[in-house]
Design a protein around this motif. Structure first.
Motif, PDB file in Angstrom:
ATOM      1  N   PHE A   1       0.826  -1.198   0.000  1.00  0.00           N
ATOM      2  CA  PHE A   1       0.000   0.000   0.000  1.00  0.00           C
ATOM      3  C   PHE A   1       0.869   1.262   0.000  1.00  0.00           C
ATOM      4  O   PHE A   1       1.938   1.289   0.610  1.00  0.00           O
ATOM      5  N   GLU A   2       0.365   2.306  -0.643  1.00  0.00           N
ATOM      6  CA  GLU A   2       1.010   3.624  -0.623  1.00  0.00           C
ATOM      7  C   GLU A   2       0.292   4.480   0.416  1.00  0.00           C
ATOM      8  O   GLU A   2      -0.901   4.785   0.263  1.00  0.00           O
ATOM      9  N   LEU A   3       1.008   4.861   1.473  1.00  0.00           N
ATOM     10  CA  LEU A   3       0.415   5.651   2.551  1.00  0.00           C
ATOM     11  C   LEU A   3       0.184   7.085   2.104  1.00  0.00           C
ATOM     12  O   LEU A   3       1.102   7.742   1.600  1.00  0.00           O
ATOM     13  N   ALA A   4      -1.020   7.572   2.305  1.00  0.00           N
ATOM     14  CA  ALA A   4      -1.319   8.990   2.093  1.00  0.00           C
ATOM     15  C   ALA A   4      -0.907   9.741   3.353  1.00  0.00           C
ATOM     16  O   ALA A   4      -1.023   9.207   4.466  1.00  0.00           O
ATOM     17  N   PRO A   5      -0.420  10.969   3.217  1.00  0.00           N
ATOM     18  CA  PRO A   5      -0.032  11.727   4.402  1.00  0.00           C
ATOM     19  C   PRO A   5      -1.251  12.169   5.217  1.00  0.00           C
ATOM     20  O   PRO A   5      -2.345  12.336   4.676  1.00  0.00           O
ATOM     21  N   ASN A   6      -1.016  12.329   6.510  1.00  0.00           N
ATOM     22  CA  ASN A   6      -1.996  12.887   7.438  1.00  0.00           C
ATOM     23  C   ASN A   6      -3.245  12.022   7.597  1.00  0.00           C
ATOM     24  O   ASN A   6      -4.332  12.520   7.869  1.00  0.00           O
ATOM     25  N   VAL A   7      -3.067  10.719   7.418  1.00  0.00           N
ATOM     26  CA  VAL A   7      -4.129   9.735   7.609  1.00  0.00           C
ATOM     27  C   VAL A   7      -3.523   8.584   8.403  1.00  0.00           C
ATOM     28  O   VAL A   7      -2.428   8.134   8.088  1.00  0.00           O
ATOM     29  N   LEU A   8      -4.229   8.125   9.434  1.00  0.00           N
ATOM     30  CA  LEU A   8      -3.778   6.928  10.154  1.00  0.00           C
ATOM     31  C   LEU A   8      -4.313   5.715   9.403  1.00  0.00           C
ATOM     32  O   LEU A   8      -5.526   5.555   9.246  1.00  0.00           O
TER      33      LEU A   8
END
Length: 90
Positions: A11-18
């Motif tokens: 998965f590619e983590l989006a910023p400012n999301v847990l």
């Protein structure tokens, strides 16, 4: 907060999301480019290990405050800001 259950283990983590996972045997995570570069962009993930420690793969550019030591039967949280990573488990 995005709950992934036990899926999306690459998965590619989006910023400012847990991003939260349940019990997973492995995770391969990359960091999405931030849309807004005028704010601090944190990358956050949480996962649980089963009876075997989770194998986690993150970009080599991340420098760790303390080198990760993932153990079985624990839940971990990762926070990354400016390629500096912090991980803790309980």
């Amino acid at each position: 907060i995005v709950d992934h259950g036990t899926g999306d283990t690459t998965f590619e983590l989006a910023p400012n999301v847990l991003h939260r996972w349940g019990t997973v045997s492995s995770l391969t995570l990359t960091l999405a480019s931030p849309v807004d570069t005028t704010v601090a962009n944190y990358y956050m993930a949480q996962f649980t290990c089963g009876s075997t420690a989770t194998s986690i793969n993150l970009p080599d550019t991340i420098k760790w405050i303390t080198e990760p030591n993932i153990e079985a039967n624990k839940t971990y949280q990762i926070s990354i800001l400016d390629n500096l990573g912090v991980i803790g488990g309980a």
